[in-house]
Design a protein around this motif. Structure first.
Motif, short mmCIF file in Angstrom:
data_model
loop_
_atom_site.label_atom_id
_atom_site.label_comp_id
_atom_site.label_asym_id
_atom_site.label_seq_id
_atom_site.Cartn_x
_atom_site.Cartn_y
_atom_site.Cartn_z
N ALA A 77 12.02 -6.67 -5.47
CA ALA A 77 13.28 -6.24 -6.09
C ALA A 77 13.95 -5.11 -5.32
O ALA A 77 15.15 -4.89 -5.45
N ILE A 78 13.19 -4.41 -4.49
CA ILE A 78 13.72 -3.28 -3.73
C ILE A 78 14.23 -3.74 -2.36
O ILE A 78 15.38 -3.49 -1.99
N ASP A 79 13.36 -4.40 -1.58
CA ASP A 79 13.75 -4.78 -0.22
C ASP A 79 13.28 -6.18 0.19
O ASP A 79 13.36 -6.54 1.35
N GLY A 80 12.74 -6.94 -0.78
CA GLY A 80 12.35 -8.30 -0.48
C GLY A 80 10.97 -8.47 0.14
O GLY A 80 10.65 -9.54 0.64
N HIS A 81 10.15 -7.43 0.13
CA HIS A 81 8.84 -7.49 0.78
C HIS A 81 7.71 -7.21 -0.20
O HIS A 81 7.91 -6.59 -1.24
N LYS A 82 6.51 -7.65 0.19
CA LYS A 82 5.27 -7.27 -0.48
C LYS A 82 4.40 -6.61 0.57
O LYS A 82 4.53 -6.91 1.76
N CYS A 83 3.52 -5.72 0.13
CA CYS A 83 2.62 -5.09 1.09
C CYS A 83 1.34 -4.64 0.38
O CYS A 83 1.27 -4.60 -0.84
N LYS A 84 0.34 -4.36 1.18
CA LYS A 84 -0.91 -3.76 0.71
C LYS A 84 -0.75 -2.26 0.90
O LYS A 84 -0.55 -1.78 2.02
N THR A 85 -0.85 -1.53 -0.20
CA THR A 85 -0.55 -0.11 -0.20
C THR A 85 -1.78 0.72 -0.54
O THR A 85 -2.52 0.37 -1.46
N THR A 86 -1.96 1.82 0.19
CA THR A 86 -3.01 2.78 -0.10
C THR A 86 -2.40 4.18 0.00
O THR A 86 -1.70 4.49 0.97
N VAL A 87 -2.67 5.01 -1.02
CA VAL A 87 -2.16 6.38 -1.05
C VAL A 87 -3.37 7.33 -1.09
O VAL A 87 -4.26 7.14 -1.91
N THR A 88 -3.37 8.31 -0.21
CA THR A 88 -4.46 9.27 -0.14
C THR A 88 -3.90 10.67 0.12
O THR A 88 -2.73 10.82 0.51
N TRP A 89 -4.73 11.66 -0.07
CA TRP A 89 -4.39 13.03 0.31
C TRP A 89 -4.87 13.28 1.73
O TRP A 89 -5.98 12.92 2.08
N GLU A 90 -4.02 13.90 2.54
CA GLU A 90 -4.40 14.44 3.84
C GLU A 90 -4.05 15.92 3.78
O GLU A 90 -2.90 16.29 4.00
N GLY A 91 -5.03 16.74 3.39
CA GLY A 91 -4.75 18.15 3.13
C GLY A 91 -3.86 18.25 1.90
O GLY A 91 -4.18 17.70 0.84
N ASP A 92 -2.71 18.92 2.04
CA ASP A 92 -1.75 19.07 0.94
C ASP A 92 -0.62 18.04 1.01
O ASP A 92 0.42 18.21 0.38
N VAL A 93 -0.80 16.99 1.80
CA VAL A 93 0.23 15.97 1.97
C VAL A 93 -0.26 14.66 1.35
O VAL A 93 -1.36 14.19 1.67
N LEU A 94 0.55 14.09 0.47
CA LEU A 94 0.26 12.78 -0.12
C LEU A 94 0.78 11.73 0.85
O LEU A 94 1.97 11.72 1.18
#
Length: 135
Positions: A77-94
């Motif tokens: 619905a946003i840009d026509g794509h699907k993806c495999k997503t992973t979110v992690t912390w790297e220090g103080d950066v998400l």
């Protein structure tokens, strides 16, 4: 312990958004509309569970995920794509890595005082958005 991103944030500015949207293969008319928007962001952080909401007059989007756990993100619905997503912390950066049709896709969030930064990448394009904490 990671930084506390909980809160609501109002749009301040963006840089190079058009190039980022072009890298996502979004048509020129929609790119022009998106560049005019002033979205709000809401981040809810409860341990390893996070919800990130992007709210605008055009379209809203909610990410609901566990940190460090890969999931299928449907961005049709946003840009026509699907993806495999992973979110992690790297220090103080998400940090978010989105694997799929678009090379080098992802984003980073970090705080500097009451400003929330969002750096978006796709292909060779990099866009930065800034938001100010409102509550």
């Amino acid at each position: 312990m990671p930084v506390d991103l909980n809160g609501s944030y109002a749009f301040v500015s963006h840089e190079n958004l058009e190039a980022y949207l072009k890298a996502l293969d979004i048509n020129v008319a929609l790119r022009k509309i998106i560049c005019l928007l002033k979205p709000q962001r809401e981040l809810i952080q409860e341990g390893d569970h996070m919800i990130i909401r992007t709210l605008s007059t055009f379209k809203n989007y909610t990410m609901d995920f566990q940190l460090g756990v890969e999931f299928e993100e449907d961005l049709e619905a946003i840009d026509g794509h699907k993806c495999k997503t992973t979110v992690t912390w790297e220090g103080d950066v998400l940090v978010c890595v989105q694997k799929g049709e678009i090379r080098n896709r992802g984003w980073k969030h970090w705080l500097e005082g009451d400003l929330l930064y969002l750096e978006l990448t796709a292909e060779d394009a990099v866009s930065r958005q800034i938001y100010r904490k409102v509550k």
